[in-house]
Design a protein around this motif. Structure first.
Motif, PDB file in Angstrom:
ATOM      1  N   VAL A  91       0.843  -1.196   0.000  1.00  0.00           N
ATOM      2  CA  VAL A  91       0.000   0.000   0.000  1.00  0.00           C
ATOM      3  C   VAL A  91       0.876   1.243   0.000  1.00  0.00           C
ATOM      4  O   VAL A  91       1.746   1.402   0.868  1.00  0.00           O
ATOM      5  N   ALA A  93       0.738   5.159   0.556  1.00  0.00           N
ATOM      6  CA  ALA A  93      -0.113   6.187   1.162  1.00  0.00           C
ATOM      7  C   ALA A  93       0.629   7.508   1.213  1.00  0.00           C
ATOM      8  O   ALA A  93       1.797   7.554   1.612  1.00  0.00           O
ATOM      9  N   VAL A 108      -1.011   3.110  10.096  1.00  0.00           N
ATOM     10  CA  VAL A 108      -0.157   1.917  10.167  1.00  0.00           C
ATOM     11  C   VAL A 108      -0.947   0.737  10.709  1.00  0.00           C
ATOM     12  O   VAL A 108      -0.862  -0.385  10.184  1.00  0.00           O
ATOM     13  N   ILE A 111      -3.355  -0.526   7.939  1.00  0.00           N
ATOM     14  CA  ILE A 111      -2.682  -1.226   6.836  1.00  0.00           C
ATOM     15  C   ILE A 111      -2.205  -2.597   7.296  1.00  0.00           C
ATOM     16  O   ILE A 111      -2.369  -3.599   6.590  1.00  0.00           O
ATOM     17  N   ALA A 116      -1.761  -6.356   4.271  1.00  0.00           N
ATOM     18  CA  ALA A 116      -0.843  -5.877   3.243  1.00  0.00           C
ATOM     19  C   ALA A 116       0.561  -6.421   3.495  1.00  0.00           C
ATOM     20  O   ALA A 116       0.979  -6.609   4.637  1.00  0.00           O
ATOM     21  N   ALA A 119       4.166  -1.315   3.305  1.00  0.00           N
ATOM     22  CA  ALA A 119       3.649   0.040   3.152  1.00  0.00           C
ATOM     23  C   ALA A 119       4.762   0.949   2.676  1.00  0.00           C
ATOM     24  O   ALA A 119       5.911   0.831   3.109  1.00  0.00           O
ATOM     25  N   ALA A 136       5.533   1.003  12.303  1.00  0.00           N
ATOM     26  CA  ALA A 136       5.477  -0.131  11.376  1.00  0.00           C
ATOM     27  C   ALA A 136       6.210  -1.335  11.961  1.00  0.00           C
ATOM     28  O   ALA A 136       5.725  -2.466  11.884  1.00  0.00           O
ATOM     29  N   LEU A 141       4.631  -4.556  10.242  1.00  0.00           N
ATOM     30  CA  LEU A 141       4.308  -4.159   8.871  1.00  0.00           C
ATOM     31  C   LEU A 141       5.599  -3.860   8.120  1.00  0.00           C
ATOM     32  O   LEU A 141       6.309  -2.909   8.454  1.00  0.00           O
TER      33      LEU A 141
END
Length: 271
Positions: A91, A93, A108, A111, A116, A119, A136, A141
């Motif tokens: 993703v 953003a 965060v 997502i 996902a 990011a 993250a 993430l």
């Protein structure tokens, strides 16, 4: 972390969430998975991007006019989660349009919860990036960092140190879709500099339009090529003709990797 690009030369493609419409985009993602495209960079649309050329800006405007928001993009990611055998969705953003109005923590968390694979934070000022990296990391993430082929050593070091999905190496300054093809000789030194800093894969983009361009990126030592404007333009052209957007993009993917053997399509579910 599993390698985003397990079989070089890897391929990532960009599309804006909501353009094409999500019912078509679902089918596009399935096609990309069947063709073993590695990554779909899914942009949460935002207006007036200075880094995007006219093709991607028109796409973002169409998606915004359709009312596409972060929540719509993440609902798409959730639908894709578990359905694809190869394709990962990252993703993208924008800091000013998407993240700052909601807070870094909220974006965060959302997502990461969508499933996902990573990011990419676009346009964030230096003061905002440490919080993004920290949150993250805490959320598990993976992060896509960015730098230019001509970035300063400090910028390259930040990209290398904080990449946990991959580094997006931008081949040249200027709006997307407007620059020359990648130059392997010019890319070799920045690729080598990043290799000394990170074990994350390196994907190079801007100016990648053809199979020859993908080969040039690979010849420079990068793990993957990122194709944005050419993908968005093909989808736009197919839609304008009233044609099949999925078929048009499948043809482009085949053109980009003419020697890649397509896997057998997924079984059709019977209701």
């Amino acid at each position: 972390m599993a390698d985003m690009f397990p079989r070089p030369p890897g391929l990532a493609v960009f599309l804006n969430a909501g353009d094409p419409p999500f019912d078509v985009l679902d089918d596009v993602a399935d096609m990309l998975d069947d063709h073993e495209v590695d990554v779909l960079e899914l942009g949460v649309p935002f207006p007036d991007s200075i880094s995007d050329g006219p093709v991607i800006r028109r796409s973002a405007d169409r998606a915004l006019a359709a009312g596409t928001e972060l929540e719509d993009a993440l609902a798409f990611v959730e639908r894709a989660r578990g359905r694809h055998r190869h394709l990962r969705v990252v993703v993208l953003a924008d800091w000013a349009h998407t993240v700052r109005p909601r807070s870094t923590a909220r974006v965060v968390t959302a997502i990461a919860a969508s499933g996902a694979a990573g990011a990419l934070l676009h346009g964030a000022p230096p003061r905002a990036r440490p919080e993004f990296y920290d949150r993250a990391g805490a959320a598990g993430l993976p992060v896509v960092t960015t730098c230019y082929a001509t970035s300063s050593p400090d910028v390259v070091a930040e990209a290398g140190v904080h990449a946990s999905a991959y580094v997006y190496l931008v081949t040249h300054y200027g709006p997307s879709g407007t620059g020359p093809p990648p130059d392997p000789a010019a890319l070799r030194a920045p690729v080598d500099a990043l290799r000394a800093l990170t074990d994350a894969p390196i994907a190079a983009g801007f100016g990648v339009r053809t199979a020859a361009d993908v080969a040039r990126v690979h010849a420079a030592g990068a793990d993957a090529a990122v194709v944005g404007s050419a993908v968005v333009a093909r989808a736009e052209a197919s839609s304008a003709r009233g044609g099949d957007v999925v078929a048009g993009l499948a043809s482009l993917v085949t053109e980009l990797r003419p020697h890649h053997r397509r896997r057998s399509p997924r079984p059709v579910a019977h209701l």
